[in-house]
Design an enzyme around this catalytic site. Structure first.
Site, mmCIF file in Angstrom:
data_model
loop_
_atom_site.group_PDB
_atom_site.id
_atom_site.type_symbol
_atom_site.label_atom_id
_atom_site.label_comp_id
_atom_site.label_asym_id
_atom_site.label_seq_id
_atom_site.Cartn_x
_atom_site.Cartn_y
_atom_site.Cartn_z
ATOM 1 C CG HIS A 1 -1.421 -3.154 -6.887
ATOM 2 N ND1 HIS A 1 -2.425 -3.444 -7.554
ATOM 3 C CD2 HIS A 1 -1.563 -2.901 -5.386
ATOM 4 C CE1 HIS A 1 -3.304 -3.560 -6.600
ATOM 5 N NE2 HIS A 1 -2.998 -3.054 -5.358
ATOM 6 C CD GLU A 2 1.055 -3.453 -2.767
ATOM 7 O OE1 GLU A 2 0.389 -2.862 -1.946
ATOM 8 O OE2 GLU A 2 0.584 -4.528 -2.972
ATOM 9 C CG LEU B 1 -4.773 -8.075 0.360
ATOM 10 C CD1 LEU B 1 -3.763 -8.018 1.473
ATOM 11 C CD2 LEU B 1 -5.503 -9.242 0.134
HETATM 12 NI NI NI Z 1 -3.784 -3.198 -3.461
#
Ligand code: NI
Length: 165
Positions: A135-136, A94
């Site tokens: 990823h997070e 995002l």
């Molecule tokens: Ni991300």
């Protein structure tokens, strides 16, 4: 609940490392609700607190396919205990609107974290959930998907995002 502004690369705040959460306070619960609303509104599969300028070790994700019930998960102070096998995955973020990049990751991970009640849990994940966790987790250390790319792709993505900003 409120929809929060997602920081976009190359915003330097995305490089900050999240602080450990000592106690799940009402403020943290409100933050989790905001993160859920922000993630779903942006149609993302995961969101780290650092992406909305809240520098905590906290991320949320929902990796359920669109035609299946939601699978909302909260990870507080996550630690990746074990990583098994390598894979590559076509990832978005995002904080990198419109970008998709093939990224090398571990295929399976075992993670330890606290849930939204502050209760410890351990989880073995594979597939999209394993990718989202890595990823997070990266976000919470100030690491971004662009850091996993080779020099040429890195330069192209950087240029594209700077131009967009
Ligand atoms: Ni991300």
């Amino acid at each position: 609940m409120a929809i929060r502004t997602i920081l976009l690369y190359p915003d330097k705040r995305l490089r900050e490392v999240g602080k450990k959460i000592d106690r799940v306070t009402p403020e943290i619960l409100r933050l989790i609700d905001d993160m859920a609303e922000t993630m779903y509104e942006a149609a993302g599969a995961g969101l780290a607190a650092t992406q909305i300028g809240e520098f905590y070790q906290l991320f949320v994700c929902d990796c359920a396919p669109e035609d299946e019930p939601s699978d909302f998960r909260v990870f507080i102070n996550p630690e990746i205990l074990e990583r098994v096998d390598r894979t590559t995955w076509d990832e978005g973020c995002l904080s990198f609107p419109g970008a998709r990049e093939e990224i090398a990751r571990d295929a399976k991970v075992r993670v330890h974290a606290l849930d939204r009640d502050g209760k410890p849990f351990e989880l073995e994940a594979e597939g999209l959930l394993a990718i989202a966790i890595q990823h997070e987790y990266d976000h919470l250390q100030g690491v971004l998907m662009i850091d996993h790319l080779g020099p040429l792709k890195k330069r192209l993505l950087h240029r594209k995002m700077v131009k967009r900003a």
